[in-house]
Write a protein that holds these residues in place. Structure first.
Motif, PDB file in Angstrom:
ATOM      1  N   LEU A 163       0.877  -1.103   0.027  1.00 41.76           N
ATOM      2  CA  LEU A 163       0.135   0.092  -0.101  1.00 41.76           C
ATOM      3  C   LEU A 163       0.857   1.440   0.048  1.00 41.76           C
ATOM      4  O   LEU A 163       0.683   2.272  -0.542  1.00 41.76           O
ATOM      5  CB  LEU A 163      -1.062   0.197   1.138  1.00 41.76           C
ATOM      6  N   GLY A 164       1.831   1.342   0.908  1.00 44.88           N
ATOM      7  CA  GLY A 164       2.812   2.483   0.812  1.00 44.88           C
ATOM      8  C   GLY A 164       3.481   2.614  -0.476  1.00 44.88           C
ATOM      9  O   GLY A 164       3.707   3.636  -0.874  1.00 44.88           O
ATOM     10  N   ALA A 165       3.934   1.578  -1.083  1.00 45.66           N
ATOM     11  CA  ALA A 165       4.352   1.594  -2.222  1.00 45.66           C
ATOM     12  C   ALA A 165       3.445   2.091  -3.581  1.00 45.66           C
ATOM     13  O   ALA A 165       4.107   3.067  -4.445  1.00 45.66           O
ATOM     14  CB  ALA A 165       5.044   0.254  -2.797  1.00 45.66           C
ATOM     15  N   TRP A 166       2.346   1.879  -3.566  1.00 44.29           N
ATOM     16  CA  TRP A 166       1.130   2.220  -4.426  1.00 44.29           C
ATOM     17  C   TRP A 166       1.043   3.899  -4.063  1.00 44.29           C
ATOM     18  O   TRP A 166       0.912   4.642  -5.094  1.00 44.29           O
ATOM     19  CB  TRP A 166       0.017   1.518  -4.200  1.00 44.29           C
ATOM     20  N   LEU A 167       1.079   4.173  -2.793  1.00 42.13           N
ATOM     21  CA  LEU A 167       0.857   5.499  -2.526  1.00 42.13           C
ATOM     22  C   LEU A 167       2.133   6.421  -2.851  1.00 42.13           C
ATOM     23  O   LEU A 167       1.951   7.642  -3.140  1.00 42.13           O
ATOM     24  CB  LEU A 167       0.362   5.738  -0.962  1.00 42.13           C
ATOM     25  N   THR A 168       3.206   5.882  -2.943  1.00 32.19           N
ATOM     26  CA  THR A 168       4.289   6.864  -3.065  1.00 32.19           C
ATOM     27  C   THR A 168       5.196   6.346  -4.343  1.00 32.19           C
ATOM     28  O   THR A 168       6.001   7.287  -4.894  1.00 32.19           O
ATOM     29  CB  THR A 168       5.578   6.630  -1.788  1.00 32.19           C
ATOM     30  N   HIS A 169       4.585   5.575  -5.211  1.00 32.46           N
ATOM     31  CA  HIS A 169       4.821   5.417  -6.608  1.00 32.46           C
ATOM     32  C   HIS A 169       6.464   4.872  -6.426  1.00 32.46           C
ATOM     33  O   HIS A 169       7.321   5.386  -7.162  1.00 32.46           O
ATOM     34  CB  HIS A 169       4.918   6.410  -7.423  1.00 32.46           C
ATOM     35  N   THR A 170       6.890   4.098  -5.353  1.00 32.19           N
ATOM     36  CA  THR A 170       8.160   3.560  -5.411  1.00 32.19           C
ATOM     37  C   THR A 170       8.571   2.234  -5.507  1.00 32.19           C
ATOM     38  O   THR A 170       9.495   1.805  -5.310  1.00 32.19           O
ATOM     39  CB  THR A 170       8.778   3.963  -3.827  1.00 32.19           C
ATOM     40  N   GLY A 171       7.594   1.467  -5.945  1.00 33.06           N
ATOM     41  CA  GLY A 171       7.477   0.147  -6.315  1.00 33.06           C
ATOM     42  C   GLY A 171       6.557  -0.553  -6.735  1.00 33.06           C
ATOM     43  O   GLY A 171       5.421   0.088  -6.899  1.00 33.06           O
ATOM     44  N   THR A 172       6.407  -1.715  -7.192  1.00 32.67           N
ATOM     45  CA  THR A 172       5.489  -2.432  -7.999  1.00 32.67           C
ATOM     46  C   THR A 172       4.794  -3.179  -6.939  1.00 32.67           C
ATOM     47  O   THR A 172       5.266  -4.099  -6.052  1.00 32.67           O
ATOM     48  CB  THR A 172       6.045  -3.698  -8.892  1.00 32.67           C
TER      49      THR A 172
END
Length: 430
Positions: A163-172
């Motif tokens: 969820l954090g990666a989706w919010l920050t656009h830092t990973g798949t």
């Protein structure tokens, strides 16, 4: 409502699949709970703080037993590798992204609480007070906890990270991981608020009830003991929702992904409760309690009262068997001991039997129409619990460990065998 870890091979002496929780965990929690209740009754401590202390008295012994005796933190199913601690510089990026996902989840839950008017009325206002006091401390503690845990996790990129990666656009980010994360926190947010709301009134009722002469009155004794069983049930369930933690091997593996499962469960709890007074499935109009129909018959009162106490005791035992793992709509480890060696759903079975025996809907204080209506509606209520049971089995059936348990209970469980005998079906041997 079964939860689970990877099950060990069954011993020859006991062919059941191994249980995710030992008997000792529940007994430790029960001992602490009884000890605190004895103190509370002796000193007249029946307020909300005493009720919260009851949760501490129940939960702390279970945590200590789990760590010191069962050593649950060493299980492979925790996903933790204690002997291979990564340098913090290698995991700090993952931890920061995970904190974003965690805090965003908490913010969403807070918004739901703030929007729902019913959360600030009646007993729910106490739960909101508890969350308000705990929130800043949890926010602060989450930073060192996540950083510390990520250094030890075999795979720290879980649903919170996704969820954090989706919010920050830092990973798949895998969508299903995010969905499971949100479902898991949805379960905890919904049910923990409800459990905290009902902790103080039940605790206060039991502590305040005078016991002078109670053993000479089977009705008073039965009602007092039934209240005690619900105090046990609520305490263990609340502790279970609070301690969903990986180091205790009590984390949520999966939350029920089926809409039917959520629907069947939520209609049994406020604010969606359909069985409440005045609700569409309120079967009480035109009925009376067992004490009304059996008044003047002390032997019958004593027998029925004892049956209701036993049923409530099994219901509480079913919750206690989970130890720190109790939770609706989740998979946190398969229970095979205690009442789960008799039936897949001992809590649902005993709860519904309690309602039928205590209400006796076939008897009516009104008309035959009232009796027929009450009987049909209570039948629908029991049908909803059957529906709940089936949706839970569908969810947990994805785990081979649950399928192993389900096959075993079908062959050996007294309740499934009884129903097969009633229906004239042959015994299952393999």
């Amino acid at each position: 409502m079964y939860h689970d870890v990877t099950l060990a091979a069954a011993s020859r002496a006991d062919p059941r699949p191994a249980s995710a929780v030992s008997h000792g965990v529940g007994l430790a929690g029960l001992a602490g709970l009884i000890g605190w209740i004895a103190v509370a009754r002796a000193y007249g401590m029946d307020g909300p703080y005493a009720a919260l202390m009851n949760l501490v008295a129940c939960g702390v012994p279970m945590v200590l037993w789990s760590l010191l005796v069962d050593k649950v933190h060493r299980r492979v199913s925790t996903g933790i590798e204690w002997t291979n601690v990564a340098p913090w510089r290698e995991t700090i990026d993952v931890s920061l992204v995970k904190l974003v996902g965690l805090w965003a989840t908490w913010a969403g839950i807070a918004l739901i609480y703030a929007t729902g008017r019913f959360y600030w009325e009646g007993n729910f206002s106490f739960a909101m007070w508890c969350f308000g006091v705990a929130a800043p401390w949890l926010f602060i503690a989450s930073v060192p906890y996540v950083i510390w845990l990520d250094r030890r996790l075999v795979e720290p990129r879980d649903g919170t990270w996704a969820l954090g990666a989706w919010l920050t656009h830092t990973g798949t980010a895998a969508p299903e991981a995010i969905y499971n994360h949100l479902r898991s926190w949805g379960v905890k947010a919904f049910f923990l608020a409800f459990m905290l709301a009902i902790v103080p009134p039940g605790f206060a009722e039991f502590v305040r009830t005078p016991t002078f002469g109670i053993f000479a009155d089977p009705v008073r004794l039965a009602q007092w003991l039934i209240t005690f069983m619900f105090v046990i049930d609520v305490a263990f369930a609340t502790v279970g929702y609070m301690l969903t933690m990986r180091p205790l091997d009590a984390h949520i593996r999966t939350a029920n992904p089926y809409a039917a499962g959520w629907m069947a469960a939520l209609m049994c709890y406020p604010p969606f409760l359909l069985m409440d007074a005045g609700g569409p499935l309120d079967y009480h109009p035109g009925t009376a309690e067992w004490t009304y129909w059996l008044q003047g018959h002390p032997v019958a009162l004593a027998i029925v009262g004892a049956v209701l106490v036993v049923l409530t005791g099994i219901y509480a035992w079913a919750t206690m068997a989970f130890g720190i793992r109790f939770s609706n709509l989740t998979h946190r480890g398969i229970m095979t001991h205690g009442p789960y060696a008799w039936s897949r759903h001992p809590a649902y079975l005993t709860k519904n039997l309690f309602w039928w025996i205590s209400t006796i809907p076939l008897l009516s204080t009104g008309s035959m129409v009232d009796a027929a209506r009450a009987t049909l509606i209570l039948g629908v209520v029991s049908g909803i619990y059957y529906w709940r049971a089936r949706t839970e089995e569908r969810h947990l059936g994805a785990d081979p460990a649950y399928r192993e348990y389900s096959d075993w209970i079908e062959r050996n469980g007294p309740v499934p065998r009884f129903f097969r005998w009633i229906r004239g079906r042959p015994r299952v041997t393999a």
